[in-house]
Design a protein around this motif. Structure first.
Motif, PDB file in Angstrom:
ATOM      1  N   LEU A  75       7.497  -0.583 -13.885  1.00 20.88           N
ATOM      2  CA  LEU A  75       7.033  -1.846 -14.469  1.00 20.88           C
ATOM      3  C   LEU A  75       5.628  -2.229 -14.029  1.00 20.88           C
ATOM      4  O   LEU A  75       5.068  -3.200 -14.537  1.00 20.88           O
ATOM      5  N   SER A  76       5.059  -1.486 -13.091  1.00 24.14           N
ATOM      6  CA  SER A  76       3.758  -1.837 -12.520  1.00 24.14           C
ATOM      7  C   SER A  76       2.632  -1.128 -13.247  1.00 24.14           C
ATOM      8  O   SER A  76       2.551   0.112 -13.206  1.00 24.14           O
ATOM      9  N   PRO A  77       1.721  -1.850 -13.903  1.00 25.48           N
ATOM     10  CA  PRO A  77       0.546  -1.210 -14.505  1.00 25.48           C
ATOM     11  C   PRO A  77      -0.244  -0.467 -13.434  1.00 25.48           C
ATOM     12  O   PRO A  77      -0.381  -0.956 -12.303  1.00 25.48           O
ATOM     13  N   VAL A  78      -0.761   0.671 -13.766  1.00 27.00           N
ATOM     14  CA  VAL A  78      -1.398   1.513 -12.765  1.00 27.00           C
ATOM     15  C   VAL A  78      -2.537   0.797 -12.054  1.00 27.00           C
ATOM     16  O   VAL A  78      -2.758   0.991 -10.854  1.00 27.00           O
ATOM     17  N   ALA A  79      -3.254  -0.067 -12.760  1.00 25.44           N
ATOM     18  CA  ALA A  79      -4.385  -0.766 -12.145  1.00 25.44           C
ATOM     19  C   ALA A  79      -3.956  -1.895 -11.235  1.00 25.44           C
ATOM     20  O   ALA A  79      -4.770  -2.452 -10.504  1.00 25.44           O
TER      21      ALA A  79
ATOM     22  N   ALA B  88       0.827  -1.206   0.000  1.00 26.61           N
ATOM     23  CA  ALA B  88       0.000   0.000   0.000  1.00 26.61           C
ATOM     24  C   ALA B  88       0.861   1.256   0.000  1.00 26.61           C
ATOM     25  O   ALA B  88       0.618   2.202  -0.766  1.00 26.61           O
ATOM     26  N   LEU B  89       1.868   1.288   0.850  1.00 21.76           N
ATOM     27  CA  LEU B  89       2.735   2.470   0.923  1.00 21.76           C
ATOM     28  C   LEU B  89       3.582   2.603  -0.336  1.00 21.76           C
ATOM     29  O   LEU B  89       3.810   3.715  -0.828  1.00 21.76           O
ATOM     30  N   GLY B  90       4.065   1.477  -0.877  1.00 21.84           N
ATOM     31  CA  GLY B  90       4.833   1.534  -2.113  1.00 21.84           C
ATOM     32  C   GLY B  90       4.009   2.047  -3.273  1.00 21.84           C
ATOM     33  O   GLY B  90       4.471   2.867  -4.082  1.00 21.84           O
ATOM     34  N   ALA B  91       2.759   1.567  -3.377  1.00 24.49           N
ATOM     35  CA  ALA B  91       1.877   2.035  -4.447  1.00 24.49           C
ATOM     36  C   ALA B  91       1.525   3.507  -4.251  1.00 24.49           C
ATOM     37  O   ALA B  91       1.417   4.267  -5.218  1.00 24.49           O
ATOM     38  N   MET B  92       1.356   3.918  -3.008  1.00 25.74           N
ATOM     39  CA  MET B  92       1.032   5.319  -2.729  1.00 25.74           C
ATOM     40  C   MET B  92       2.156   6.238  -3.194  1.00 25.74           C
ATOM     41  O   MET B  92       1.903   7.274  -3.827  1.00 25.74           O
ATOM     42  N   ILE B  93       3.407   5.868  -2.905  1.00 24.72           N
ATOM     43  CA  ILE B  93       4.543   6.681  -3.349  1.00 24.72           C
ATOM     44  C   ILE B  93       4.597   6.730  -4.870  1.00 24.72           C
ATOM     45  O   ILE B  93       4.841   7.785  -5.471  1.00 24.72           O
ATOM     46  N   THR B  94       4.357   5.587  -5.518  1.00 27.43           N
ATOM     47  CA  THR B  94       4.358   5.543  -6.979  1.00 27.43           C
ATOM     48  C   THR B  94       3.286   6.446  -7.560  1.00 27.43           C
ATOM     49  O   THR B  94       3.505   7.126  -8.572  1.00 27.43           O
ATOM     50  N   ASP B  95       2.100   6.470  -6.941  1.00 27.96           N
ATOM     51  CA  ASP B  95       1.020   7.353  -7.389  1.00 27.96           C
ATOM     52  C   ASP B  95       1.372   8.820  -7.200  1.00 27.96           C
ATOM     53  O   ASP B  95       1.072   9.660  -8.051  1.00 27.96           O
ATOM     54  N   ILE B  96       1.996   9.125  -6.080  1.00 25.72           N
ATOM     55  CA  ILE B  96       2.233  10.511  -5.691  1.00 25.72           C
ATOM     56  C   ILE B  96       3.357  11.158  -6.494  1.00 25.72           C
ATOM     57  O   ILE B  96       3.256  12.315  -6.925  1.00 25.72           O
ATOM     58  N   VAL B  97       4.446  10.412  -6.690  1.00 24.33           N
ATOM     59  CA  VAL B  97       5.676  10.992  -7.241  1.00 24.33           C
ATOM     60  C   VAL B  97       5.737  10.790  -8.754  1.00 24.33           C
ATOM     61  O   VAL B  97       5.593   9.662  -9.230  1.00 24.33           O
ATOM     62  N   PRO B  98       5.957  11.842  -9.525  1.00 26.62           N
ATOM     63  CA  PRO B  98       6.110  11.699 -10.983  1.00 26.62           C
ATOM     64  C   PRO B  98       7.289  10.795 -11.321  1.00 26.62           C
ATOM     65  O   PRO B  98       8.248  10.688 -10.554  1.00 26.62           O
TER      66      PRO B  98
END
Length: 407
Positions: free
Chosen positions: A326-330, A120-130
């Protein structure tokens, strides 16, 4: 906050996650002292204590898988809050329960809850940071994790002197505080079109992604090498013979170097391509552990730690940045969970395989085998780099198209 080199400041939400992680890790007393607590306070045998810790790891493997699924389906923020909140309660439970079976169950559940927060935290950082800023973001995030661990290692000794229960209580409080900080200072970061349509692939889709599976396999290989510092390295030093206190001093160099030097790498890494940093980093890690075959004095052992720590400092932010790309957004949560699962698997396999090699072939073979794994992982990472970069570009283009279509 630390001054981070880059054209744009990192988002405020990133710093909220960063601070929550630092606080949580700085209070991470239980895992550091769990084996000592079980044997000295609860009277468990070393075998039973090892089983309890193994059950924590098994719970963690389930936790990162379930946490990754919930992160994509339910959301990043609620999954992190559920995981951290549950872990806080289970910390207290583990400190209160008595009896082998009760402690085993509590440890397994704690592992599940605590590790479920990682995707969850890893995905959150990926979402937040360009994308352009992820390398430096994960670099400073890795620094916070290690600083927190170093603080915990120091404070845990003082907390244990007041009674082992206070280790569990303090850990629970800091974990709960991290949850409160996430609740107050962050919002849900999952892209709006995914929230509306509940999009997302299955776990089978992750298993069919050959580029990602290759990335995970390479990470597993080098994790098997890195985690030898927790199992076989102390045994090798004691056999010299060197006192256990010497191992403590030598391994402390790892944390000191990361805390002192990690942020200094930001300027070096910010414009480098993660796919090509990885091959260099794993070779340096393999070289550091390979040189252990020739170490017999504290100074020499310390030098080997400095070498593989440098490789670790290059590897962690590059790995995280490439994982994000490498992670698809969904499916960011499930990809984060798959990556975390490779570490959980390595935490079981590293001491098991390392011990078997050491018993049957000796220390020299073990450490030269680590060098071989590092060289093999380096070659694999180098050969796979073009395909990985193409996948990152394709997914980024797909994400931009999807975002424009929903405007």
């Amino acid at each position: 906050m630390p001054v981070i080199t880059g054209k744009q400041p990192l988002p405020a939400q990133f710093w909220a996650v960063w601070t929550a992680t630092l606080i949580n890790r700085a209070g991470g007393f239980v895992i550091i002292f769990l084996a000592i607590y079980l044997t000295s306070e609860r009277g468990f045998s070393e075998t039973t204590a090892g089983l309890v810790i193994g059950l924590y790891g098994l719970g963690g493997a389930i936790g990162v898988t379930a946490g990754g699924h919930l992160t994509d389906r339910w959301g990043r923020r609620p999954t992190a809050l559920l995981a951290l909140g549950s872990a806080s309660v289970l910390m207290i439970a583990l400190g209160l329960v008595r009896g082998e079976v009760a402690i085993m169950v509590a440890a397994g559940l704690l592992g599940l809850a605590a590790e479920a927060a990682r995707p969850a935290l890893g995905a959150m950082i990926t979402d937040i940071v360009p994308d352009a800023d992820r390398m430096r973001a994960f670099n400073v995030y890795f620094w916070a994790i290690n600083l927190g661990f170093a603080v915990a290692a120091v404070l845990a000794g003082f907390a244990s002197s007041a009674g082992y229960f206070w280790l569990f209580a303090a850990d629970a409080v800091t974990t709960a505080f991290a949850a409160v900080l996430i609740a107050v200072r962050t919002r849900e970061t999952r892209p709006a079109h995914l929230e509306a349509k509940h999009e997302g692939g299955s776990l089978a889709a992750v298993a069919r992604d050959r580029v990602f599976l290759g990335f995970i396999a390479c990470n597993l290989m080098i994790a098997l090498v890195l985690l030898q510092h927790m199992s076989m390295l102390p045994l090798a030093m004691v056999e010299e013979p060197l006192p256990p206190s010497t191992f403590g001093v030598v391994i402390a160099l790892n944390g000191i170097l990361i805390v002192v030097g990690q942020l200094g790498l930001t300027r070096l890494l910010v414009r480098r391509r993660p796919a090509y940093i990885l091959p260099v980093s794993v070779v340096v890690i393999g070289l550091g552990f390979g040189l252990t075959a020739f170490a017999h004095t504290p100074v020499w052992y310390g030098a080997t730690v400095l070498v593989w720590t440098l490789g670790e400092m290059l590897n962690a932010p590059a790995n995280s940045a490439l994982l994000a790309g490498l992670s698809p957004v969904a499916m960011r949560g499930r990809y984060q969970g798959g990556y975390s699962l490779s570490w959980q698997l390595a935490s079981f396999l590293a001491p098991t395989l390392g011990g078997a090699v050491r018993d049957h072939a000796g220390n020299t073979t073990l450490w030269l085998g680590c060098l071989g794994l590092g060289l093999a992982a380096g070659a694999w990472n180098l050969l796979a780099a073009p395909a990985r970069e193409r996948r990152v570009r394709d997914l980024a283009a797909e994400e931009r198209e999807t975002s424009l279509a929903t405007i």
